[in-house]
Enzyme design. Sequence first.
Site, PDB file in Angstrom:
ATOM      1  N   LYS A 128       0.856  -1.181   0.000  1.00 23.19           N
ATOM      2  CA  LYS A 128       0.000   0.000   0.000  1.00 23.19           C
ATOM      3  C   LYS A 128       0.896   1.236   0.000  1.00 23.19           C
ATOM      4  O   LYS A 128       1.677   1.447   0.927  1.00 23.19           O
ATOM      5  CB  LYS A 128      -0.919   0.018   1.213  1.00 23.19           C
ATOM      6  CG  LYS A 128      -1.853   1.225   1.258  1.00 23.19           C
ATOM      7  CD  LYS A 128      -2.741   1.170   2.489  1.00 23.19           C
ATOM      8  CE  LYS A 128      -3.656   2.377   2.552  1.00 23.19           C
ATOM      9  NZ  LYS A 128      -4.526   2.347   3.747  1.00 23.19           N
ATOM     10  N   ARG A 137     -11.047   9.775   1.563  1.00 21.58           N
ATOM     11  CA  ARG A 137     -11.026  10.447   2.870  1.00 21.58           C
ATOM     12  C   ARG A 137     -12.226  11.369   3.025  1.00 21.58           C
ATOM     13  O   ARG A 137     -12.735  11.573   4.125  1.00 21.58           O
ATOM     14  CB  ARG A 137      -9.696  11.172   3.046  1.00 21.58           C
ATOM     15  CG  ARG A 137      -8.542  10.182   3.206  1.00 21.58           C
ATOM     16  CD  ARG A 137      -7.171  10.818   3.161  1.00 21.58           C
ATOM     17  NE  ARG A 137      -6.135   9.763   3.229  1.00 21.58           N
ATOM     18  CZ  ARG A 137      -4.876   9.932   2.879  1.00 21.58           C
ATOM     19  NH1 ARG A 137      -4.457  11.116   2.468  1.00 21.58           N
ATOM     20  NH2 ARG A 137      -4.019   8.938   2.958  1.00 21.58           N
ATOM     21  N   GLU A 162       7.653  -6.597   1.353  1.00 17.65           N
ATOM     22  CA  GLU A 162       6.463  -6.470   2.201  1.00 17.65           C
ATOM     23  C   GLU A 162       5.474  -7.605   1.930  1.00 17.65           C
ATOM     24  O   GLU A 162       4.879  -8.163   2.859  1.00 17.65           O
ATOM     25  CB  GLU A 162       5.792  -5.115   1.950  1.00 17.65           C
ATOM     26  CG  GLU A 162       6.564  -3.915   2.461  1.00 17.65           C
ATOM     27  CD  GLU A 162       6.468  -3.761   3.966  1.00 17.65           C
ATOM     28  OE1 GLU A 162       5.729  -4.531   4.623  1.00 17.65           O
ATOM     29  OE2 GLU A 162       7.148  -2.866   4.497  1.00 17.65           O
ATOM     30  N   LYS A 170      -2.238  -1.492  -3.687  1.00 17.33           N
ATOM     31  CA  LYS A 170      -3.086  -0.298  -3.626  1.00 17.33           C
ATOM     32  C   LYS A 170      -2.215   0.943  -3.698  1.00 17.33           C
ATOM     33  O   LYS A 170      -1.237   1.014  -2.953  1.00 17.33           O
ATOM     34  CB  LYS A 170      -3.898  -0.301  -2.329  1.00 17.33           C
ATOM     35  CG  LYS A 170      -4.851   0.887  -2.180  1.00 17.33           C
ATOM     36  CD  LYS A 170      -5.564   0.826  -0.840  1.00 17.33           C
ATOM     37  CE  LYS A 170      -6.515   2.032  -0.698  1.00 17.33           C
ATOM     38  NZ  LYS A 170      -7.164   2.041   0.620  1.00 17.33           N
ATOM     39  N   TYR A 228     -15.263   0.734  -6.848  1.00 18.26           N
ATOM     40  CA  TYR A 228     -16.569   1.382  -6.678  1.00 18.26           C
ATOM     41  C   TYR A 228     -17.436   1.199  -7.917  1.00 18.26           C
ATOM     42  O   TYR A 228     -18.647   1.445  -7.873  1.00 18.26           O
ATOM     43  CB  TYR A 228     -16.368   2.875  -6.396  1.00 18.26           C
ATOM     44  CG  TYR A 228     -15.586   3.149  -5.136  1.00 18.26           C
ATOM     45  CD1 TYR A 228     -16.222   3.256  -3.904  1.00 18.26           C
ATOM     46  CD2 TYR A 228     -14.197   3.288  -5.167  1.00 18.26           C
ATOM     47  CE1 TYR A 228     -15.502   3.493  -2.743  1.00 18.26           C
ATOM     48  CE2 TYR A 228     -13.474   3.527  -4.019  1.00 18.26           C
ATOM     49  CZ  TYR A 228     -14.122   3.629  -2.803  1.00 18.26           C
ATOM     50  OH  TYR A 228     -13.395   3.859  -1.657  1.00 18.26           O
TER      51      TYR A 228
END
Length: 318
Positions: free
Chosen positions: A185, A195, A227, A242, A307
């Site tokens: 991320k 946000r 990671e 992301k 979305y």
Amino acid sequence: RQADWVRRLVRESVLTPADLIWSMVVHEGEGEVPVASMPGVSRLSVDQCAQAAVEARKLGIPAIAIFPHIDGAKKDAAGSLAAAPNGVVCRAVKAMKDAAPEVGIMCDVALDPFTDHGHDGIIEGDKIANDATIERLVEQALVQARAGCDILAPSDMMDGRCGKLREALEAEGLQDVMIMSYAAKFASAFYGPYRDAIGSGKLGTAGPADKKTYQMDSANTEEALREVALDIAEGADMVMVKPGMPYLDIVSRVVREFNMPTFAFQVSGEYAMIMAAAQNGWIDEERAILESLGAFKRAGAAGIITYFAPRAARMLGA
């Protein structure tokens, strides 16, 4: 290429509704609340989330990722409401599983929707306290799992959180709950509309001025692979990259290096850019939606959190 039938016949990657995870925001009130920076997206009530789960089932969308909008007056520096067993997330999960148990539910494990400062963790001095944050994340994850969540998705980027989550799930007899780690991320400009959607606290009011001390540097590839490897070793069942389109190279490398189910998140800024350009008549909206989603499949992603999921599913099913 001369006809549609032959183009379909030789197509190398195919997008279907089964590749989509519907990203959705739930709020504590009644009715829909449009998100100004994300045309076509609204915060939904708990009841509407349940109806959306039924719609997802009809459209062939296998899972929903849920994110909360919390009243600013209820937030605090520790994100205490994150671990509330009767909070809006847990109520939404229960309602969705009652309405459409066949649809998988993924919950965000992070504190930023609940903290008054907007950071993903507990602040100590001018830093995010890694271990103290993980303790709170485990509490949050367990209430979500008990509510019926199928996939826990830690997005906090604290070191060691996947291992601690897996240990806690095993200890509680919740070993069937899966972990999809936000393994790579990046600290990105593309999160701005999200946000707005969740009413995140303004960064810089306390602690670090941004999230660059715990989210990844956008210039790094090898670090992303490290990671991912760490999270897999700690027990993650699936991993995520992301944002999505600006990091297709990372998606492709993760798929090739690890051969693990790898997902990409088409984040709020990506959504907003496509919608803004389409509303100005600069691009073909439907073609841009499907082309952008198809890029993730071409890169090797197992699926996409987006979305656009219900719109794309309807187009693909037409």
